[in-house]
Design a protein around this motif. Structure first.
Motif, mmCIF file in Angstrom:
data_model
loop_
_atom_site.group_PDB
_atom_site.id
_atom_site.type_symbol
_atom_site.label_atom_id
_atom_site.label_comp_id
_atom_site.label_asym_id
_atom_site.label_seq_id
_atom_site.Cartn_x
_atom_site.Cartn_y
_atom_site.Cartn_z
ATOM 1 N N GLY A 50 0.699 -1.277 0.003
ATOM 2 C CA GLY A 50 0.102 -0.079 -0.024
ATOM 3 C C GLY A 50 0.938 1.301 0.033
ATOM 4 O O GLY A 50 0.552 2.201 -0.656
ATOM 5 N N ILE A 51 2.017 1.245 0.762
ATOM 6 C CA ILE A 51 2.735 2.538 0.805
ATOM 7 C C ILE A 51 3.422 2.583 -0.456
ATOM 8 O O ILE A 51 3.434 3.676 -1.087
ATOM 9 C CB ILE A 51 3.896 2.111 1.929
ATOM 10 N N VAL A 52 3.892 1.744 -1.292
ATOM 11 C CA VAL A 52 4.675 1.644 -2.561
ATOM 12 C C VAL A 52 3.692 2.014 -3.410
ATOM 13 O O VAL A 52 4.119 3.161 -4.177
ATOM 14 C CB VAL A 52 5.222 0.353 -2.905
ATOM 15 N N PHE A 53 2.628 1.829 -3.435
ATOM 16 C CA PHE A 53 1.651 2.138 -4.423
ATOM 17 C C PHE A 53 1.207 3.725 -4.174
ATOM 18 O O PHE A 53 1.063 4.215 -5.257
ATOM 19 C CB PHE A 53 0.204 1.460 -4.097
ATOM 20 N N PHE A 54 0.899 3.962 -3.072
ATOM 21 C CA PHE A 54 0.718 5.374 -2.712
ATOM 22 C C PHE A 54 1.802 6.324 -3.090
ATOM 23 O O PHE A 54 1.440 7.350 -3.887
ATOM 24 C CB PHE A 54 0.524 5.628 -1.147
ATOM 25 N N ILE A 55 3.017 5.761 -2.911
ATOM 26 C CA ILE A 55 4.127 6.727 -3.405
ATOM 27 C C ILE A 55 4.333 6.869 -4.889
ATOM 28 O O ILE A 55 4.525 7.793 -5.375
ATOM 29 C CB ILE A 55 5.581 6.267 -2.805
ATOM 30 N N PHE A 56 4.005 5.782 -5.497
ATOM 31 C CA PHE A 56 4.169 5.616 -7.065
ATOM 32 C C PHE A 56 3.302 6.557 -7.574
ATOM 33 O O PHE A 56 3.331 7.282 -8.471
ATOM 34 C CB PHE A 56 4.213 4.100 -7.321
#
Length: 204
Positions: A50-56
């Motif tokens: 979820g964090i990686v997706f949010f940053i991307f």
């Protein structure tokens, strides 16, 4: 009576009587982790994704959205505003820093309006560059050369300059900027007319 109790319930006197150990109410933290390790790892993996997706996603949105554009600087208006601000400074700067600032304003106008590197040049280098520009060479080489010579004399002289000489240089810088702007706009208008004429002739 004592013998009776001893005969009937001898375990009461037995020091090694086995007693049931009560079950602990709370489990140790390590046991809880070991028992739920797979669930914890799944939750942490979901959070990481979820964090990686949010940053991307945030990065992609930043790339799509255009950066706010700054309003273009009008070299002519900016130069005149700076000259008027310098003229109205109270108390007025001493002669040498005043001429340094005035020269900087004039050169910055030339650099911006005529795309001619001027700020980092010496006086001689500045005039040499002016002589290579068709419009400036034809219309303003002499007054600019005079401005540089008089300004350098004030900047590097040990003698005190009088007020009239300072005001004359201020007015000459103001006059140059006004006249250079008129010539610049006239040249642009002529180029547009030539282009329009060429376009019309091509269409015919």
């Amino acid at each position: 009576m004592h013998n009776y109790v001893s005969n009937q319930k001898p375990y009461l006197l037995d020091p090694n009587v086995l007693v049931d150990t009560p079950m602990p109410v709370f489990k140790p933290f390590t046991d809880l982790i070991n028992e739920n390790l797979s669930s914890i790892l799944i939750i942490l993996l979901i959070l990481f994704i979820g964090i990686v997706f949010f940053i991307f996603k945030k990065k992609k949105i930043a790339e799509i959205l255009p950066e706010p554009k700054q309003a273009p600087i009008d070299p002519f208006k900016d130069a005149l505003n700076q000259i008027e601000g310098l003229a109205q400074t109270f108390p007025r700067l001493p002669a040498k820093p005043f001429i340094f600032k005035l020269s900087e304003i004039l050169r910055l106008y030339v650099e911006r309006q005529f795309n001619l590197p001027a700020l980092e040049c010496t006086g001689e280098e500045f005039i040499r560059k002016v002589s290579l520009h068709p419009l400036l060479r034809q219309k303003f080489e002499t007054p600019l050369k005079l401005f540089v010579q008089r300004g350098d004399r004030i900047k590097y002289s040990t003698e005190n300059s009088n007020e009239d000489e300072i005001l004359e240089l201020l007015q000459s810088a103001r006059d140059f900027i006004n006249q250079a702007q008129i010539e610049h706009e006239s040249q642009i208008q002529q180029q547009r007319e030539i282009l329009n004429s060429y376009t019309n002739n091509s269409q015919e």
